[in-house]
Design a protein around this motif. Structure first.
Motif, short mmCIF file in Angstrom:
data_model
loop_
_atom_site.label_atom_id
_atom_site.label_comp_id
_atom_site.label_asym_id
_atom_site.label_seq_id
_atom_site.Cartn_x
_atom_site.Cartn_y
_atom_site.Cartn_z
N PHE A 180 0.84 -1.20 0.00
CA PHE A 180 0.00 0.00 0.00
C PHE A 180 0.87 1.24 0.00
O PHE A 180 2.05 1.19 0.34
N ALA A 181 0.27 2.34 -0.43
CA ALA A 181 1.03 3.56 -0.69
C ALA A 181 0.60 4.72 0.19
O ALA A 181 -0.52 4.77 0.69
N VAL A 182 1.52 5.66 0.34
CA VAL A 182 1.21 6.94 0.97
C VAL A 182 0.24 7.67 0.04
O VAL A 182 0.31 7.54 -1.19
N ASN A 233 9.11 -3.78 4.84
CA ASN A 233 10.05 -2.78 4.34
C ASN A 233 9.30 -1.88 3.37
O ASN A 233 8.18 -2.17 2.98
N GLY A 234 9.95 -0.83 3.00
CA GLY A 234 9.34 0.08 2.04
C GLY A 234 10.31 1.17 1.67
O GLY A 234 11.46 1.18 2.11
N VAL A 235 9.83 2.05 0.87
CA VAL A 235 10.57 3.22 0.41
C VAL A 235 9.69 4.43 0.75
O VAL A 235 8.60 4.27 1.29
N PRO A 236 10.14 5.63 0.46
CA PRO A 236 9.38 6.81 0.91
C PRO A 236 7.91 6.88 0.53
O PRO A 236 7.13 7.52 1.22
N ASP A 237 7.50 6.18 -0.54
CA ASP A 237 6.09 6.33 -0.96
C ASP A 237 5.22 5.09 -0.80
O ASP A 237 4.03 5.14 -1.07
N HIS A 238 5.79 3.94 -0.35
CA HIS A 238 4.95 2.75 -0.17
C HIS A 238 5.62 1.72 0.72
O HIS A 238 6.81 1.79 0.98
N SER A 278 -1.47 10.55 5.53
CA SER A 278 -2.55 9.60 5.24
C SER A 278 -2.01 8.54 4.29
O SER A 278 -1.14 8.81 3.46
N TRP A 279 -2.59 7.36 4.41
CA TRP A 279 -2.33 6.30 3.43
C TRP A 279 -3.35 6.42 2.31
O TRP A 279 -4.48 6.85 2.53
N GLN A 280 -2.97 6.02 1.12
CA GLN A 280 -3.88 5.95 -0.02
C GLN A 280 -4.97 4.92 0.30
O GLN A 280 -4.72 3.93 1.00
N ASP A 281 -6.16 5.13 -0.22
CA ASP A 281 -7.21 4.12 -0.09
C ASP A 281 -6.76 2.84 -0.79
O ASP A 281 -6.08 2.90 -1.81
#
Length: 153
Positions: A14-16, A50-55, A94-97
């Motif tokens: 999931f994404a920011v 784990n993740g990166v700045p956008d997800h 917020s997280w993306q829907d």
């Protein structure tokens, strides 16, 4: 649940919101520990995060008494509140829907864990949208472009 035996391995992505690059290296480990706590408190087994700045990618050994949607709702709301209440971002986080959830057999688990652990390296070559589209196509999940995670504004 007595006499209930399962082996359910799910990778969740999931994404920011707006795929903004808001997850900072200096606090992402604290975020992942917090998310791990939410998942483990519900008695699921967290195998990798784990993740990166956008997800974010999470691999879970899912227990059958909670739906993926309920677990993701709790994880996303809880972690969003953690970020906002800790003042980790200048604006409201917020997280993306939505999210992607993909199942794996036991024989694939070590490969998926390695893939999640190497997210930073992986994203030097591919964008999140390229990666996500490839996963959807690999799993033969029909999708419509208009419902894909929104692009950075």
């Amino acid at each position: 649940m007595a006499n209930t035996y399962t082996q359910i391995h799910i990778q969740v992505v999931f994404a920011v919101k707006n795929r903004a690059s808001l997850i900072r290296p200096e606090w992402k480990d604290d975020l992942f520990k917090y998310m791990t706590g939410i998942i483990q408190k519900r008695e699921h087994k967290l195998l990798a995060i784990n993740g990166v700045p956008d997800h974010v990618h999470i691999l879970i050994g899912l227990r059958p008494y909670q739906s993926i949607s309920d677990l993701m709702k709790e994880t996303k709301i809880g972690s969003m509140n953690f970020i906002n209440e800790s003042g980790l971002t200048k604006s409201k986080f917020s997280w993306q829907d939505g999210y992607g959830a993909f199942s794996y057999s036991r024989s694939h688990i070590s490969r998926v864990i390695k893939y999640i652990q190497l997210q930073e390296e992986h994203h030097k070559k591919k964008t999140f949208l390229q990666e996500y589209t490839e996963i959807l196509e690999k799993f033969q999940v029909p999708f419509e472009e208009r419902y894909m995670f929104k692009a950075v504004l």
